[in-house]
Enzyme design. Structure first.
Site, PDB file in Angstrom:
ATOM      1  N   HIS A  67      12.485  -9.103   0.394  1.00 38.60           N
ATOM      2  CA  HIS A  67      12.574  -7.637   0.369  1.00 38.60           C
ATOM      3  C   HIS A  67      13.843  -7.131   1.059  1.00 38.60           C
ATOM      4  O   HIS A  67      14.474  -6.186   0.589  1.00 38.60           O
ATOM      5  CB  HIS A  67      11.320  -7.027   1.022  1.00 38.60           C
ATOM      6  CG  HIS A  67      10.107  -7.191   0.169  1.00 38.60           C
ATOM      7  ND1 HIS A  67       8.859  -7.517   0.666  1.00 38.60           N
ATOM      8  CD2 HIS A  67       9.946  -7.091  -1.174  1.00 38.60           C
ATOM      9  CE1 HIS A  67       7.999  -7.597  -0.335  1.00 38.60           C
ATOM     10  NE2 HIS A  67       8.630  -7.351  -1.452  1.00 38.60           N
ATOM     11  N   GLY A 143       8.992   0.461 -16.735  1.00 34.53           N
ATOM     12  CA  GLY A 143      10.339   0.672 -16.213  1.00 34.53           C
ATOM     13  C   GLY A 143      11.415   0.624 -17.288  1.00 34.53           C
ATOM     14  O   GLY A 143      12.485   1.213 -17.124  1.00 34.53           O
ATOM     15  N   ASP A 161      13.059  -5.218  -9.118  1.00 39.46           N
ATOM     16  CA  ASP A 161      12.199  -6.115  -8.324  1.00 39.46           C
ATOM     17  C   ASP A 161      11.032  -6.491  -9.228  1.00 39.46           C
ATOM     18  O   ASP A 161       9.930  -5.967  -9.118  1.00 39.46           O
ATOM     19  CB  ASP A 161      11.724  -5.349  -7.076  1.00 39.46           C
ATOM     20  CG  ASP A 161      10.826  -6.187  -6.188  1.00 39.46           C
ATOM     21  OD1 ASP A 161      10.549  -7.351  -6.526  1.00 39.46           O
ATOM     22  OD2 ASP A 161      10.390  -5.660  -5.148  1.00 39.46           O
ATOM     23  N   PRO A 168       5.330  -8.305 -19.415  1.00 36.61           N
ATOM     24  CA  PRO A 168       5.921  -6.967 -19.376  1.00 36.61           C
ATOM     25  C   PRO A 168       7.335  -6.937 -18.809  1.00 36.61           C
ATOM     26  O   PRO A 168       8.080  -5.978 -19.019  1.00 36.61           O
ATOM     27  CB  PRO A 168       4.962  -6.172 -18.473  1.00 36.61           C
ATOM     28  CG  PRO A 168       4.164  -7.176 -17.712  1.00 36.61           C
ATOM     29  CD  PRO A 168       4.134  -8.413 -18.558  1.00 36.61           C
TER      30      PRO A 168
HETATM   31  N1  SAM Z   1       9.173 -10.400  -5.755  1.00 33.40           N
HETATM   32  C1  SAM Z   1       8.423 -10.791  -6.858  1.00 33.40           C
HETATM   33  C2  SAM Z   1       8.952 -12.020  -7.547  1.00 33.40           C
HETATM   34  O1  SAM Z   1      10.175 -12.169  -7.721  1.00 33.40           O
HETATM   35  O2  SAM Z   1       8.137 -12.886  -7.888  1.00 33.40           O
HETATM   36  C3  SAM Z   1       8.161  -9.635  -7.698  1.00 33.40           C
HETATM   37  C4  SAM Z   1       7.270  -8.694  -6.980  1.00 33.40           C
HETATM   38  S1  SAM Z   1       6.701  -7.294  -7.753  1.00 33.40           S
HETATM   39  C5  SAM Z   1       5.002  -7.536  -7.427  1.00 33.40           C
HETATM   40  C6  SAM Z   1       6.969  -7.463  -9.474  1.00 33.40           C
HETATM   41  C7  SAM Z   1       6.347  -6.315 -10.250  1.00 33.40           C
HETATM   42  O3  SAM Z   1       7.062  -6.075 -11.450  1.00 33.40           O
HETATM   43  C8  SAM Z   1       4.902  -6.545 -10.667  1.00 33.40           C
HETATM   44  O4  SAM Z   1       4.070  -5.760  -9.877  1.00 33.40           O
HETATM   45  C9  SAM Z   1       4.875  -6.147 -12.151  1.00 33.40           C
HETATM   46  O5  SAM Z   1       3.731  -5.387 -12.497  1.00 33.40           O
HETATM   47  C10 SAM Z   1       6.148  -5.341 -12.271  1.00 33.40           C
HETATM   48  N2  SAM Z   1       6.669  -5.222 -13.631  1.00 33.40           N
HETATM   49  C11 SAM Z   1       6.762  -6.184 -14.580  1.00 33.40           C
HETATM   50  N3  SAM Z   1       7.255  -5.661 -15.719  1.00 33.40           N
HETATM   51  C12 SAM Z   1       7.495  -4.338 -15.494  1.00 33.40           C
HETATM   52  C13 SAM Z   1       7.999  -3.273 -16.288  1.00 33.40           C
HETATM   53  N4  SAM Z   1       8.353  -3.465 -17.560  1.00 33.40           N
HETATM   54  N5  SAM Z   1       8.100  -2.044 -15.712  1.00 33.40           N
HETATM   55  C14 SAM Z   1       7.739  -1.832 -14.427  1.00 33.40           C
HETATM   56  N6  SAM Z   1       7.239  -2.806 -13.632  1.00 33.40           N
HETATM   57  C15 SAM Z   1       7.122  -4.042 -14.160  1.00 33.40           C
END
Ligand code: SAM
Length: 285
Positions: A67, A143, A161, A168
């Protein structure tokens, strides 16, 4: 759902012939959302562990590495980032770090899956402690679409992130998405993408950089840092800047930062910019 005797949870990486594991006391939660499966474990030594679709996302003990390195290098490179967007980041740890910067006037976090944030609030409350900051806005939507519709030249920093480029998150790693980011950034704005393991995912890292360049970003820097809970334990973030170079950061500002961090400082920032020999060669564009 929970077992009293500790056992081991492993994330196995067939492509690299390796795995990462933690000793766990209990599975505290498991659910299938419309987007992905989410599990929370109680570990014996690493605090809580969040797993999405079988991939480790966050542990209580080591999330500060990721982070802090996803946020502070960009914010100490931009001269004065006022408006920041985080795409993904539902555990809210990156949001908390960004909000440590007083110059930031607003941060929008665009997470597709509200359940990730609700479970983070429950099991990782320390990561969510800044969510009530009046500068923070939490949106639960895709996103990719949000960025495509974002007003042109309205952002100073975009932090992607995201989960790995499957499901997704697949569309968060390609030229079309980076073009949207380019459009949404002001001159001098910085895009940060979590760019996976330099050891295990080098072709993907190269593709990310290629797609960023194709989208118009010419100044790129890939920073590496340790992250024990991710494949190989060694991770990267790639910074891309619109219309300005990335040679330097505000080193004096970083050295005198008015807030606490656990990994980030001016020296770790400078060190992260130094590329090992094999990467220097592999990333020479
Ligand atoms: N730090 C982590 C890693 O590298 O493994 C990632 C942490 S964070 C929890 C990643 C987030 O991205 C997830 O909660 C997931 O739901 C979100 N995510 C995936 N695709 C996305 C999209 N198209 N739009 C917004 N959020 C998305």
């Amino acid at each position: 759902m929970s077992s009293p005797t500790p056992s081991w949870y492993h994330e196995q990486h067939d492509y690299s012939g390796s795995s990462i594991g933690f000793r766990v006391r209990a599975r505290l939660h498991a659910e299938q959302t419309p987007f992905q499966s989410i599990e929370i474990y109680d570990t014996t030594d690493w605090g809580r562990l969040m797993v999405i679709d079988g991939c480790m996302m966050v542990t209580t003990r080591d999330n500060f590495l990721y982070h802090e390195m996803m946020s502070h290098p960009a914010l100490f490179t931009h001269p004065r980032a006022k408006r920041v967007a985080i795409i993904g980041g539902g555990d809210c740890g990156t949001l908390r770090e960004v909000l440590k910067h007083e110059e930031v006037e607003s941060v929008v976090q665009v997470e597709i899956d509200e359940r990730v944030t609700r479970l983070a609030e429950q099991y990782f409350p320390e990561l969510c402690e800044a969510n009530g900051d009046p500068r923070a806005q939490l949106l639960f939507t895709d996103g990719i679409r949000w960025m495509a519709e974002c007003a042109a030249e309205s952002l100073d920093v975009v932090i992607v992130d995201s989960t790995d480029p499957i499901g997704p998150a697949e569309g968060l790693f390609n030229e079309a998405f980076y073009r949207s980011c380019w459009r949404a950034l002001r001159h001098g704005g910085i895009l940060v993408q979590q760019s996976e393991s330099p050891l295990a995912h080098l072709p993907l890292l190269k593709n990310i950089r290629k797609a960023m360049k194709a989208a118009g970003f010419h100044a790129l820097r890939t920073l590496t840092f340790p992250q024990p809970c991710y494949p190989t334990g060694w991770w990267s973030a790639t910074l891309a800047r619109k219309g300005a170079d990335l040679a330097d950061f505000r080193e004096r500002g970083a050295a005198a930062k008015p807030f606490p961090t656990r990994y980030y400082n001016a020296e770790t920032h400078r060190a992260a910019l130094a590329l090992p020999e094999f990467l220097r060669e592999a990333l020479a564009d």
